[in-house]
Design a protein around this motif. Structure first.
Motif, PDB file in Angstrom:
ATOM      1  N   GLU A 246       0.830  -1.210   0.000  1.00  0.00           N
ATOM      2  CA  GLU A 246       0.000   0.000   0.000  1.00  0.00           C
ATOM      3  C   GLU A 246       0.866   1.261   0.000  1.00  0.00           C
ATOM      4  O   GLU A 246       0.484   2.279  -0.594  1.00  0.00           O
ATOM      5  N   LEU A 247       2.019   1.210   0.655  1.00  0.00           N
ATOM      6  CA  LEU A 247       2.957   2.325   0.582  1.00  0.00           C
ATOM      7  C   LEU A 247       3.427   2.524  -0.858  1.00  0.00           C
ATOM      8  O   LEU A 247       3.468   3.656  -1.358  1.00  0.00           O
ATOM      9  N   ASN A 248       3.774   1.437  -1.528  1.00  0.00           N
ATOM     10  CA  ASN A 248       4.157   1.547  -2.935  1.00  0.00           C
ATOM     11  C   ASN A 248       3.026   2.132  -3.775  1.00  0.00           C
ATOM     12  O   ASN A 248       3.253   2.976  -4.647  1.00  0.00           O
ATOM     13  N   ARG A 249       1.806   1.698  -3.487  1.00  0.00           N
ATOM     14  CA  ARG A 249       0.665   2.203  -4.259  1.00  0.00           C
ATOM     15  C   ARG A 249       0.466   3.692  -3.995  1.00  0.00           C
ATOM     16  O   ARG A 249       0.165   4.463  -4.925  1.00  0.00           O
ATOM     17  N   PHE A 250       0.638   4.112  -2.744  1.00  0.00           N
ATOM     18  CA  PHE A 250       0.505   5.536  -2.457  1.00  0.00           C
ATOM     19  C   PHE A 250       1.575   6.331  -3.200  1.00  0.00           C
ATOM     20  O   PHE A 250       1.283   7.387  -3.784  1.00  0.00           O
ATOM     21  N   HIS A 251       2.823   5.852  -3.168  1.00  0.00           N
ATOM     22  CA  HIS A 251       3.887   6.529  -3.904  1.00  0.00           C
ATOM     23  C   HIS A 251       3.524   6.659  -5.383  1.00  0.00           C
ATOM     24  O   HIS A 251       3.675   7.736  -5.979  1.00  0.00           O
ATOM     25  N   ARG A 252       3.039   5.575  -5.976  1.00  0.00           N
ATOM     26  CA  ARG A 252       2.699   5.605  -7.403  1.00  0.00           C
ATOM     27  C   ARG A 252       1.570   6.591  -7.684  1.00  0.00           C
ATOM     28  O   ARG A 252       1.643   7.392  -8.626  1.00  0.00           O
ATOM     29  N   GLU A 253       0.515   6.522  -6.875  1.00  0.00           N
ATOM     30  CA  GLU A 253      -0.650   7.360  -7.162  1.00  0.00           C
ATOM     31  C   GLU A 253      -0.386   8.830  -6.841  1.00  0.00           C
ATOM     32  O   GLU A 253      -0.878   9.721  -7.545  1.00  0.00           O
ATOM     33  N   ALA A 254       0.394   9.107  -5.795  1.00  0.00           N
ATOM     34  CA  ALA A 254       0.754  10.498  -5.516  1.00  0.00           C
ATOM     35  C   ALA A 254       1.615  11.057  -6.639  1.00  0.00           C
ATOM     36  O   ALA A 254       1.414  12.197  -7.092  1.00  0.00           O
TER      37      ALA A 254
END
Length: 377
Positions: free
Chosen positions: A204-212
């Motif tokens: 989820e941290l990776n997903r947040f980085h990608r989406e941000a």
């Protein structure tokens, strides 16, 4: 895509934009938009903004709003910024608390005004500004440092918080896309301490980085992106490191031996990924340690940012706020919020505290500044 007006990545180094200072030596503005308990000499339960605000409200009642307005107006002023620049720093890192700068799920006018004002001061003094999401919606650590309401990293477990965090970055990028004096967007401060439950949230941290990053790049192709490691910005295992070409890998270093072996994992990351490094937070130690640690960063061509500019009573930061009379009552209440204290004396201490915040009423510690390479008092 790059623009020569902006600070940017060039191979494994951060290079300055046209008419901007080098990005080498910075100062953190911790304690302003996101106060932490230890900066007020608080220990125990009352150690994050939400809990500190509750304590202040219990003592001052309806006057607590005036207290916080004065706190924000006085903790960092143009004089602080001018003094930081004169000492030899070239950038500041501005910790943002989403709760302070957002209203109804969006960047607020008041939050934007505070950021704009700081950027204007910094431009006048020749400093660039890193926008650091120190307290994301719901919290990215679950510790006191992110103001998480339930002491859990709910940025990653609550969809509304996740969406608000991504939206905030999109709105910040839209506002500052044309401002080269903003040095970088620091996506998340120190996410996910190392626990078994938190390790399961790394996807989820990776997903947040990608989406941000996607939200930012949808409106802003120029600004450098900073991706911090997890576990207090020390670990990069499991993180996607190729999210954005114009990015930097950001680590922190506290209370560990200041030698090359201690930062070798980051040097290896730089060699293996070709991305620059930034040591974005270190301090809270002795002057002897500062001298060794910050010289170490310079010897490996790693830009650094000291933490932090100003605290109450403590002398291991450049500026010390004088402790008010009867402040021990506040310290006792922070340790035990149910404790009965003299409210009149505690109230007087709080008002004296905000009177003591302006830099002209603080003590400058030249030995701290002079322990840092290239910095003077």
């Amino acid at each position: 895509m790059q623009n020569s007006n902006y600070i940017k990545r060039e191979n494994d180094q951060i290079v300055s934009g046209r008419d901007l200072p080098e990005f080498r030596r910075g100062m953190g503005l911790g304690g302003w938009l996101l106060p932490e308990g230890y900066m007020w000499e608080f220990e125990g339960e009352v150690n994050s903004p939400l809990r500190m605000e509750k304590l202040v409200a219990n003592i001052l009642g309806v006057d607590s709003e005036e207290f916080w307005q004065k706190y924000l107006d006085r903790f960092i002023t143009e004089r602080d910024i001018e003094t930081i620049a004169r000492a030899g720093f070239d950038h500041v890192r501005l910790p943002l608390n989403s709760r302070t700068i957002m209203s109804q799920g969006h960047l607020s006018a008041e939050g934007a005004r505070r950021i704009d004002t700081l950027i204007d001061w910094c431009k006048s003094s020749g400093l660039t500004v890193v926008l650091d999401l120190h307290g994301a919606p719901g919290g990215q650590t679950g510790a006191n440092i992110d103001d998480s309401p339930n002491r859990a990293p709910e940025l990653f477990t609550d969809a509304s918080n996740f969406e608000a965090g991504v939206r905030l970055w999109g709105e910040l990028a839209e506002r500052y896309v044309d401002e080269p004096w903003v040095a970088a967007y620091d996506i998340l401060n120190e996410p996910l301490p190392d626990t078994e439950d938190n390790r399961a949230l790394i996807p989820e941290l990776n997903r947040f980085h990608r989406e941000a990053a996607h939200a930012i790049r949808g409106v802003d192709p120029w600004h450098l992106l900073s991706f911090e490691g997890w576990h207090w910005s020390t670990k990069f295992e499991g993180l996607e490191l190729d999210i954005d070409e114009n990015s930097v890998l950001h680590f922190h270093k506290y209370w560990s031996t200041p030698d090359t072996s201690s930062i070798q994992p980051y040097l290896s990351l730089r060699r293996n990924t070709g991305l620059p490094l930034w040591m974005g937070e270190s301090g809270e130690n002795t002057n002897e340690w500062y001298g060794k640690a910050f010289a170490l960063f310079e010897s490996h061509s790693i830009p650094w940012t000291f933490w932090t500019w100003k605290k109450l009573a403590r002398t291991n930061s450049p500026a010390t706020i004088t402790k008010p009379q009867h402040w021990d009552l506040l310290e006792a209440a922070a340790q035990n919020p149910t404790l009965a204290i003299d409210r009149e004396k505690a109230s007087a201490a709080l008002w004296q505290f905000v009177d003591n915040l302006p830099l002209e009423r603080c003590t400058i510690n030249p030995d701290v500044l002079e322990s840092l390479p290239g910095i003077h008092s």
